[in-house]
Design a protein around this motif. Structure first.
Motif, PDB file in Angstrom:
ATOM      1  N   ASN A  24     -46.703   5.207 -18.743  1.00  0.00           N
ATOM      2  CA  ASN A  24     -47.342   4.951 -20.036  1.00  0.00           C
ATOM      3  C   ASN A  24     -46.389   5.190 -21.204  1.00  0.00           C
ATOM      4  OD1 ASN A  24     -49.766   4.118 -19.184  1.00  0.00           O
ATOM      5  ND2 ASN A  24     -50.900   5.976 -19.748  1.00  0.00           N
ATOM      6  N   ARG A  43     -47.722   4.739 -27.248  1.00  0.00           N
ATOM      7  CA  ARG A  43     -48.834   3.971 -27.806  1.00  0.00           C
ATOM      8  C   ARG A  43     -49.996   3.899 -26.809  1.00  0.00           C
ATOM      9  NH1 ARG A  43     -49.219   0.093 -31.848  1.00  0.00           N
ATOM     10  NH2 ARG A  43     -47.042   0.363 -32.378  1.00  0.00           N
ATOM     11  N   GLU A  44     -49.646   3.674 -25.525  1.00  0.00           N
ATOM     12  CA  GLU A  44     -50.700   3.599 -24.506  1.00  0.00           C
ATOM     13  C   GLU A  44     -51.378   4.955 -24.319  1.00  0.00           C
ATOM     14  OE1 GLU A  44     -48.906   0.063 -21.687  1.00  0.00           O
ATOM     15  OE2 GLU A  44     -48.017   2.060 -21.682  1.00  0.00           O
ATOM     16  N   LYS A  78     -53.836   5.308 -26.994  1.00  0.00           N
ATOM     17  CA  LYS A  78     -54.993   4.455 -26.734  1.00  0.00           C
ATOM     18  C   LYS A  78     -55.913   5.097 -25.706  1.00  0.00           C
ATOM     19  CE  LYS A  78     -54.735  -0.475 -27.455  1.00  0.00           C
ATOM     20  NZ  LYS A  78     -53.959  -1.648 -27.008  1.00  0.00           N
ATOM     21  N   SER A  79     -55.318   5.787 -24.732  1.00  0.00           N
ATOM     22  CA  SER A  79     -56.139   6.386 -23.678  1.00  0.00           C
ATOM     23  C   SER A  79     -57.024   7.490 -24.239  1.00  0.00           C
ATOM     24  CB  SER A  79     -55.263   6.929 -22.557  1.00  0.00           C
ATOM     25  OG  SER A  79     -54.769   8.204 -22.905  1.00  0.00           O
ATOM     26  N   LEU A  87     -58.946   7.156 -26.587  1.00  0.00           N
ATOM     27  CA  LEU A  87     -60.230   6.558 -26.921  1.00  0.00           C
ATOM     28  C   LEU A  87     -61.020   6.189 -25.675  1.00  0.00           C
ATOM     29  CD1 LEU A  87     -59.425   4.238 -29.940  1.00  0.00           C
ATOM     30  CD2 LEU A  87     -60.523   6.460 -29.931  1.00  0.00           C
ATOM     31  N   HIS A  88     -60.393   6.272 -24.493  1.00  0.00           N
ATOM     32  CA  HIS A  88     -61.125   5.857 -23.311  1.00  0.00           C
ATOM     33  C   HIS A  88     -61.087   6.913 -22.204  1.00  0.00           C
ATOM     34  CE1 HIS A  88     -63.240   3.121 -20.837  1.00  0.00           C
ATOM     35  NE2 HIS A  88     -62.265   3.009 -19.963  1.00  0.00           N
ATOM     36  N   THR A 132     -64.598   0.462 -24.655  1.00  0.00           N
ATOM     37  CA  THR A 132     -63.990   1.757 -24.353  1.00  0.00           C
ATOM     38  C   THR A 132     -65.068   2.820 -24.507  1.00  0.00           C
ATOM     39  OG1 THR A 132     -63.376   2.182 -26.623  1.00  0.00           O
ATOM     40  CG2 THR A 132     -61.774   1.004 -25.280  1.00  0.00           C
ATOM     41  N   TRP A 169     -65.047   5.363 -26.371  1.00  0.00           N
ATOM     42  CA  TRP A 169     -65.227   5.657 -27.799  1.00  0.00           C
ATOM     43  C   TRP A 169     -66.232   4.698 -28.400  1.00  0.00           C
ATOM     44  CZ3 TRP A 169     -64.674   8.910 -31.632  1.00  0.00           C
ATOM     45  CH2 TRP A 169     -64.646   8.437 -32.952  1.00  0.00           C
TER      46      TRP A 169
END
Lengths: 459, 290
Positions: free
Chosen positions: A142, A145-146, A149-150, A152-153, B190, B192
């Motif tokens: 990763n 940036r990735e 992003k993770s 948020l998930h 996602t 979120w």
């Protein structure tokens, strides 16, 4: 017991610290010393640099201040503030002395910070090992940036849980550890240990349990009253609230909404306001005594000793607590009461039971069975019921000269008086710990029996 | 025979019903009486704390006027603004914290989940203000114990423990079917987005409940505010102000104003409380039945 049972690891992962040390490559092992090195080697530039910066910041902090803070902890400082005559300026100047309270605070904070650092260190090790494994297997590593992003998930919990955790650590956990430490020192106005104090081990606990001293005898009497109060406050509210709820919700009662509104209105008024009103009404010259005099029930210059006689005061606070608490009980228990199967009542009525028999033979046993956890939490809540006692009687009346607690003081209000008014911080902390132990026993009973804890998360 | 029996049963029922209504009436008077008394006192024209008559002899609006104009000793309007400011800020922070933590504990599965819930339970057992003195020292060490920064300190303190009060909101989130989340995941949301676009809109009652409770707590808290404000009277919140009006040196001239202030504070709080009463019952009965 859920807490003590050995936890099964629900989240198995190959990227553990042990594996990193055992099987990791040279760059992973180097990360143990130079945090973030493994990440940098495998292309996670920013992540690695952040780890490195954290390490650098920690080392700088430790060298500048941290080591000193921890080194001072065992002695808690010994340099007294001194008055020095300054010949040149013709004034007294003060040399800077040690302040034990700050040394203790900074020391505890440094230890907490070090603990966080260990967590970060484990994190960097795991992250380096993961990056190494992924790179070896030829899978995608990763980018920063990735990673963001993770958040948020997959790692949403990190984003959402971190800020509350920081607040909890700073305003709940750190103060608690700090306070618990105080219980083992002589930080108190007794003996003028307000600036410099030392560790004294378990002396404060001994002093409190020694029933020969005035502190010890006060402790036992306050503890006794706290338990009596919690028992009566809990059950008087419980039973009275249930009776009122039954009266309102029985079939023949008209205007159910109106009656409910009358009761709920009193808990809509802020509790401290209604308690302060009650207190002023019950003063020797207060409204209630004036009313009784005008009605001719007591003599013109007489007044009922609501808060001046120990027994009167104790009964008064319990009765006022009924006034304060019944509306809440009403709100909470009405739903449960209406769940009692109607057949039970009908069967009892066919057998010729009267209202009292029905209440004591059916309603009460059923409710006790269903609401045990609620009762125990109310009980622990009442042990900690600061507002009612402090705002109503303030712990008065104080009958023993020299005692620090009055006849209606609970452990918590006594704790407050000892720390804020008397500045006996160490004894206050000991009382806090003992209250915790009492409540913990209560809570263990609750959670051992509560279905909701055992079955929680069993989807 | 049968009609006679019916008749006596009806009579008995009537007597019981009237008895119940009388008892309820007496109880309702006892419960409402102090509130009525304070409202009457707030309009009382005679000064002084203790008077020889139970009900006011004459009525006026002076107490309310004095509350807002006489700001030399106890500055009621300023206290009101202080409390409002603190309440709004800490409400925003605390609501976000409670909802975020509840969502994580209810919907996400991660390693620290169970330890976190156990920790919250254990921390909840310590007397809340046992650490109060320590909190004060920490705020002092951070330089937040003087001047306007006291407001910030109070905001931090009121929202500080919010992450531990997740039980009711979590209980509510638990009732939303997981299938909704799974469907959204399949559609490429996602987590979120699920939180902000699905879970929160579906949980309006609990969002309102959380917001209102955290908004109300600064109006009701008295202990923390007193310890942190100490002698800084320009930073006082409403609760300390009202409490001070009953202290020995003020009670004679401020007693009726206290009643007026109490009425003014109680009106919005009572309105909020009556509005959210149904959420209160729902949330708690869920916890009790467990």
């Amino acid at each position: 017991m859920g807490i003590l049972k050995k936890r099964v690891n629900e989240f198995p992962t190959p990227y553990t610290c042990v594996n990193a040390v055992k099987k990791g490559g040279i760059e992973t092992k180097l990360s143990m010393v130079l945090m973030g090195f493994g990440n940098i080697v495998h292309g996670q530039m920013i992540k690695g640099l952040i780890y490195l910066a954290v390490e650098a910041a920690y080392i700088v902090f430790m060298v500048m201040a941290g080591v000193n803070c921890i080194a001072m902890l065992p002695s808690l400082g010994s340099v007294e503030q001194k008055e020095v005559w300054n010949e040149a300026a013709q004034v007294y100047t003060y040399t800077k002395g040690d302040q034990s309270i700050l040394i203790l605070l900074y020391g505890v904070a440094t230890i907490l910070l070090t603990f966080l650092m260990v967590c970060a260190w484990r994190g960097t090790l795991r992250s380096a090992y993961k990056a190494e494994c992924l790179a070896k297997e030829g899978r995608h590593v990763n980018s920063f940036r990735e990673d963001l992003k993770s958040l948020l998930h997959e790692n949403l919990q990190r984003l959402l849980m971190t800020p509350p955790m920081v607040f909890i650590a700073l305003f709940t956990i750190l103060p608690l550890i700090f306070m618990i430490c105080m219980a083992f020192t002589n930080y108190s106005k007794i003996g003028e240990h307000l600036v410099l104090f030392d560790w004294v081990g378990l002396d404060n606990f001994k002093a409190l349990f020694d029933s020969g001293s005035i502190l010890g005898s006060t402790f036992w009497s306050v503890l006794g009253w706290t338990l009596v109060w919690a028992f009566f406050a809990t059950f008087s509210n419980y039973i009275f609230g249930m009776i009122v709820s039954l009266l309102i919700n029985r079939k023949g009662t008209r205007g159910k909404g109106f009656w409910r509104f009358c009761f709920v209105l009193s808990c809509a008024v802020p509790m401290f306001v209604s308690l302060l009103i009650m207190r002023t009404m019950l003063q020797p010259e207060g409204a209630v005594n004036v009313l009784l005099r005008n009605l001719g029930l007591i003599a013109q210059d007489a007044s009922l000793p609501f808060f001046t006689d120990p027994t009167w005061a104790r009964v008064t606070v319990i009765i006022i607590n009924i006034w304060v608490g019944v509306p809440y009980t009403l709100l909470q228990l009405t739903g449960v009461l209406q769940n009692i199967p109607e057949e039970l009542y009908e069967a009892a009525r066919v057998d010729g039971a009267n209202a009292f028999q029905i209440f004591f033979k059916i309603t009460l046993p059923y409710m006790l069975y269903v609401t045990t956890p609620y009762l125990i939490t109310t009980f622990t809540g009442n042990v900690n019921n600061f507002n009612v006692i402090y705002l109503l009687s303030g712990g008065d009346p104080v009958t023993d000269v020299g005692a620090t607690a009055g006849k209606t003081d609970l452990l918590v209000t006594w704790l407050y008086k000892l720390t804020i008014d008397k500045q006996y911080y160490n004894i206050g902390a000991v009382i806090g710990i003992l209250t915790f132990i009492i409540l913990a026993i209560g809570a263990l009973l609750t959670y051992r029996n509560s279905k909701s804890y055992k079955e929680e998360g069993g989807f | 025979m049968t009609t006679g029996k019916m008749h006596s049963a009806k009579r008995k029922k009537f007597i019981t019903n009237s008895a119940v209504h009388v008892i309820l009436g007496v109880l309702a008077v006892i419960w409402v009486f102090p509130i009525v008394w304070v409202i009457l006192t707030s309009f009382r024209a005679e000064k002084g704390s203790y008077v020889s008559t139970f009900l006011p002899q004459s009525y006026s609006l002076d107490n309310y006027i004095k509350l807002f104009t006489d700001t030399s000793i106890l500055n009621f309007p300023q206290m009101f603004m202080n409390t409002l400011f603190i309440a709004v800020c800490s409400c925003i922070l605390a609501t976000f914290y409670v909802l975020a933590v509840s969502y994580c504990l209810s919907r996400l599965r991660f390693k620290l989940r169970k330890p976190y819930m156990n920790m919250a339970m254990i921390l909840g057992l310590f007397p809340g203000f046992m650490s109060m003195v320590a909190v004060y020292f920490i705020l002092k060490a951070l330089g937040l114990s003087e001047g306007n920064l006291i407001k910030l300190a109070l905001i931090l303190v009121y929202s500080g423990g919010a992450g531990l009060g997740f039980q009711i909101a979590k209980g509510f989130f638990d009732t939303i079917p997981f299938a909704v989340d799974e469907a959204a995941l399949l559609d490429g949301c996602t987590k979120w987005q699920i939180f902000t676009k699905i879970t929160l809109p579906l949980s309006k009652p609990i969002v309102i409940y959380t917001t209102l409770t955290s908004f109300m707590s600064p109006w009701l808290d008295f202990i923390f505010a007193k310890v942190i404000c100490r002698a800084n009277s320009d930073q006082y919140t409403i609760a300390i102000g009202l409490w001070r009006m009953l202290e020995k040196e003020y009670i004679d001239s401020w007693y009726t104003c206290f009643a007026a202030g109490a009425v003014l504070i109680s009106i919005p709080i009572a309105a909020l409380f009556l509005y959210m009463q149904r959420y209160y019952v729902d949330g708690l009965s869920g916890a009790v039945k467990g």
